[in-house]
Design a protein around this motif. Structure first.
Motif, PDB file in Angstrom:
ATOM      1  N   ARG A  29       0.895  -1.392   0.138  1.00 58.23           N
ATOM      2  CA  ARG A  29       0.074  -0.023   0.038  1.00 58.23           C
ATOM      3  C   ARG A  29       0.766   1.386  -0.147  1.00 58.23           C
ATOM      4  O   ARG A  29       0.496   2.118  -0.648  1.00 58.23           O
ATOM      5  N   VAL A  32       1.316   7.784  -1.521  1.00 60.44           N
ATOM      6  CA  VAL A  32       0.421   7.852  -0.195  1.00 60.44           C
ATOM      7  C   VAL A  32       1.000   7.632   0.913  1.00 60.44           C
ATOM      8  O   VAL A  32       0.530   7.785   1.757  1.00 60.44           O
ATOM      9  N   ASP A  37     -12.424   8.706  -1.463  1.00 65.65           N
ATOM     10  CA  ASP A  37     -12.850   8.023  -2.417  1.00 65.65           C
ATOM     11  C   ASP A  37     -14.120   7.026  -2.270  1.00 65.65           C
ATOM     12  O   ASP A  37     -14.284   6.715  -1.218  1.00 65.65           O
ATOM     13  N   ASP A  50      -8.540   5.772  -2.471  1.00 66.39           N
ATOM     14  CA  ASP A  50      -8.289   6.354  -1.009  1.00 66.39           C
ATOM     15  C   ASP A  50      -9.172   6.166  -0.298  1.00 66.39           C
ATOM     16  O   ASP A  50     -10.499   6.894  -0.508  1.00 66.39           O
TER      17      ASP A  50
END
Length: 412
Positions: free
Chosen positions: A122, A167, A223, A219
């Motif tokens: 991630r 991220v 999102d 996200d």
């Protein structure tokens, strides 16, 4: 707001990424044949070709995989020998080795494989033998990038490599360390499996389409994830919770009578955006011609006449709008290889630079690597884009068997 729309049917999973309702990415795969890129195999070298500085590797697929010498040399370029050795010094027929697919087979070509292993998580990408740390260029300011690089150097072991993804910029160091531990364990399992079996053998396959999209573009805090299958909703909700403990993902089951892709105008946008002629919002047009290795885009003013009497302004405004749309379509169509754009001629260098910067800015939003080479002597813009998988929409469109894509009729 971004929406990730995942549609399931009997044989297919299709995923569309929408940004304020506009389609920016689309992917599809068969349920029984989900993507191979990123997967690990134990392969056997079946042929060594000195003239190509490459070898063919049997990994158990219909076509043997292609292994170039650069993918056998150390991942860190500073560790390369002063003179590149012959492929015959690096590989021999019958040799078994652990490889990873970097480019899926499509067309008449087999997969491309490497020994530069990488496992994406991630927050970071783990490269067990790369021996360097890199930080996403999208992380800013520069002080944050330097801090992240120092942190990566501190948690990696000798010989390991890390890439800190975009991220990772806003996350705690504990979460980054947990992601690394998970990837290390996965790598150890792959190596252990490789030692137990003979080639050819698949050792590890990357996540399925929906999970990859969640890992790479979703996200959970901003999102929305929409699915039209109850089983898939439960599976993906659990995946998000596992990937991001404590998060409250916005996962919603589509229960309306209108089909989901129709409700969010995905099919309508696909038909429009995969045509040869694409109309720009301002009235200009793009003519899009694509071969296996080369894509050519021609920009025309069409019905756009501009806001004033200046031809240079009209042309520049059309080119700026075209640059934005081309960047979106390259990502949506998942174009790979060489791309040539014939923008409308501009007289002033400052306007040419504005168009170039607009294209570069929009391409920065694409998670697939692109490189803008620049303007040619003929005034064409030249660039390249990396190709990893066959285009998702490409699985649903095929060349007409009658005209083989020429689309012309002889006039007598």
């Amino acid at each position: 707001m971004k929406q990730l729309v995942v549609h399931n049917e009997s044989e297919w999973t299709q995923a569309a990424l929408l940004d304020d309702g506009r389609l920016i990415e689309f992917a599809a795969e068969r349920l029984q044949e989900h993507g191979m890129a990123g997967s690990f195999y134990k392969g056997r070298i079946v042929n060594v070709l000195p003239g190509m500085q490459a070898a063919f590797v049997d990994i158990g697929l219909k076509k043997n995989a292609f292994l170039y010498i650069d993918d056998l040399l150390p991942a860190h370029t500073e560790k390369h020998p002063p003179e590149k050795p012959s492929i015959e010094q690096m590989a021999r027929k019958g040799q078994q080795l652990l490889v990873q697919i970097t480019k899926e087979p499509f067309g008449g070509k087999g997969a491309r494989v490497t020994t530069h292993y990488s496992l994406p998580g991630r927050y970071l990408v783990y490269m067990p033998e790369a021996d360097y740390v890199a930080v996403s260029k999208k992380i800013s300011p520069e002080s944050d990038r330097l801090r992240m690089k120092a942190f990566g150097e501190g948690i990696r072991r000798p010989g390991e490599g890390l890439i800190l993804r975009t991220v990772a910029g806003g996350e705690s160091e504990d979460k980054l360390a947990e992601d690394l531990d998970t990837l290390r364990l996965r790598w150890q399992e792959i190596v252990a499996a490789s030692e137990r079996v003979d080639a050819p053998k698949e050792l590890y396959r990357d996540l399925d389409l929906a999970q990859r999209m969640i890992r790479d573009v979703y996200d959970p805090l901003t999102d929305e994830l929409i699915v039209d299958d109850a089983n898939q909703e439960g599976k993906l909700s659990a995946f998000v919770q596992e990937m991001l403990p404590g998060a409250e993902p916005r996962v919603r089951l589509h229960t309306e009578s209108t089909p989901m892709f129709e409700r969010y105008e995905v099919e309508q946008q696909l038909h429009r955006d995969f045509g040869r002629k694409i109309r720009l919002p301002g009235g200009g047009t793009l003519i899009w011609d694509q071969t296996e290795a080369l894509t050519v885009v021609d920009v025309n003013t069409g019905k756009f006449t501009g806001a004033d009497d200046s031809l240079e302004t009209t042309v520049t405004d059309t080119n700026l709008e075209a640059a934005e749309e081309i960047a979106r379509l390259l990502r949506l169509r998942d174009v790979g290889g060489i791309v040539i754009v014939d923008f409308i001629d501009m007289r002033e260098e400052v306007n040419r630079m504005r168009v170039l910067e607009r294209l570069r800015e929009r391409l920065a939003r694409d998670r697939t690597q692109s490189q803008i080479v620049g303007w040619t002597q003929l005034g064409l813009l030249e660039m390249t884009r990396k190709k990893v998988r066959e285009s998702g929409a490409g699985l649903f469109y095929k060349v007409c068997p009658s005209c083989e894509g020429t689309g012309r009729i002889m006039i007598r």
